[in-house]
Motif scaffolding. Structure first.
Motif, short mmCIF file in Angstrom:
data_model
loop_
_atom_site.label_atom_id
_atom_site.label_comp_id
_atom_site.label_asym_id
_atom_site.label_seq_id
_atom_site.Cartn_x
_atom_site.Cartn_y
_atom_site.Cartn_z
N HIS A 8 -49.43 -4.27 22.45
CA HIS A 8 -49.33 -5.42 21.56
C HIS A 8 -50.28 -5.13 20.39
O HIS A 8 -51.41 -4.69 20.61
CB HIS A 8 -49.76 -6.70 22.28
CG HIS A 8 -50.06 -7.83 21.37
ND1 HIS A 8 -49.08 -8.53 20.71
CD2 HIS A 8 -51.23 -8.37 20.98
CE1 HIS A 8 -49.64 -9.45 19.95
NE2 HIS A 8 -50.96 -9.39 20.11
N GLN A 10 -52.32 -6.79 17.58
CA GLN A 10 -52.84 -8.06 17.09
C GLN A 10 -53.08 -7.97 15.59
O GLN A 10 -53.69 -7.01 15.11
CB GLN A 10 -54.14 -8.38 17.83
CG GLN A 10 -54.73 -9.73 17.51
CD GLN A 10 -55.82 -10.07 18.48
OE1 GLN A 10 -55.56 -10.27 19.67
NE2 GLN A 10 -57.05 -10.14 18.01
N ASN A 11 -52.58 -8.97 14.85
CA ASN A 11 -52.71 -9.01 13.39
C ASN A 11 -52.15 -7.73 12.75
O ASN A 11 -52.79 -7.08 11.94
CB ASN A 11 -54.17 -9.20 12.96
CG ASN A 11 -54.78 -10.44 13.55
OD1 ASN A 11 -54.13 -11.48 13.63
ND2 ASN A 11 -56.02 -10.35 13.99
N GLU A 12 -50.93 -7.41 13.13
CA GLU A 12 -50.33 -6.15 12.69
C GLU A 12 -50.17 -6.08 11.17
O GLU A 12 -49.67 -7.00 10.54
CB GLU A 12 -48.97 -5.93 13.35
CG GLU A 12 -48.37 -4.59 12.97
CD GLU A 12 -47.07 -4.28 13.67
OE1 GLU A 12 -46.64 -3.11 13.58
OE2 GLU A 12 -46.49 -5.17 14.30
N ASP A 40 -60.97 -12.24 11.96
CA ASP A 40 -59.99 -11.37 12.59
C ASP A 40 -59.89 -10.05 11.83
O ASP A 40 -60.14 -10.00 10.63
CB ASP A 40 -58.62 -12.03 12.62
CG ASP A 40 -58.46 -12.99 13.78
OD1 ASP A 40 -59.16 -12.82 14.78
OD2 ASP A 40 -57.63 -13.90 13.67
N ASP A 78 -61.32 -11.43 23.92
CA ASP A 78 -61.03 -12.05 22.62
C ASP A 78 -62.10 -11.54 21.64
O ASP A 78 -62.92 -10.70 22.00
CB ASP A 78 -60.99 -13.59 22.71
CG ASP A 78 -62.28 -14.21 23.22
OD1 ASP A 78 -63.39 -13.74 22.84
OD2 ASP A 78 -62.20 -15.18 24.00
N LYS A 156 -57.48 -9.43 28.14
CA LYS A 156 -56.13 -9.23 27.60
C LYS A 156 -55.68 -7.80 27.80
O LYS A 156 -54.50 -7.53 27.90
CB LYS A 156 -56.08 -9.61 26.13
CG LYS A 156 -56.19 -11.10 25.90
CD LYS A 156 -56.04 -11.44 24.44
CE LYS A 156 -56.22 -12.94 24.24
NZ LYS A 156 -56.24 -13.30 22.82
#
Length: 182
Positions: A8, A10-12, A40, A78, A156
């Motif tokens: 996955h 994140q924030n691609e 982020d 996180d 995660k």
């Protein structure tokens, strides 16, 4: 890492990374998740892990030049809870840095000067302990960098990341030979 099917992102930001023949190339992203209230960061690659005990390793190629510019491997809950080992420019010295951040409070557990362009790093989760290693002699042996108790809750997954880059002077990290073993 043969493909990215189970990852996955994140924030691609797809214009800042590529994957070809098992090699993940990533522009070092601006920003950093170090400390409470940090913002982020784009392109944190997260690989879910369901095993209780495992180890993961990756080879990182990066010549960091900016303060705290880094690429690394970690276990990610996180942005305020993670355990990571990075190849980075720390206080003007190319270094291997082992960090635990819990509830937004980062702690540098270990810091070692490291002059090479390429570093193999490993994170091992065994019962309640996370241990970080640096590969030596082309990964024929592993040197313990540090260890810490795991954090609360379900992570995660594993993360591959780059932090503290600049779009004005882009730099690139390469991740290769990723392996997950249980």
């Amino acid at each position: 890492m043969k493909n990215l099917n189970d990852w996955h992102i994140q924030n691609e930001n797809p214009s800042h990374w590529s994957f070809d023949n098992g090699l993940l190339s990533m522009q070092v992203q601006e920003g950093n998740i170090f400390g409470a209230g940090s913002s982020d960061v784009d392109n944190i690659f997260i690989y879910p892990v369901s095993q209780l005990n495992y180890s993961a390793e990756v080879t990182i190629t990066l010549e960091p030049t900016l303060p705290f510019e880094q690429a690394g491997l970690g276990i990610y809950w996180d942005n305020d809870n993670y355990i990571k080992i990075s190849k980075e420019m720390f206080m003007g010295e190319p270094s291997i840095v082992f960090v635990v951040e819990q509830d937004g409070q980062p702690e540098i557990k270990q810091l070692r000067t490291f002059e090479g362009t390429t570093a193999s790093v490993k994170i091992e989760k065994n019962d309640g302990t996370i241990t970080a290693f640096l590969g030596c002699n082309q990964k024929r042996s592993w040197q313990v960098i540090g260890s810490a108790k795991t954090l609360n809750g379900q992570a995660k997954g594993l993360m591959l990341y780059t932090f503290s880059g600049s779009s004005n002077t882009p730099n690139f990290a390469k991740f290769s030979e990723f392996q997950l073993m249980s």
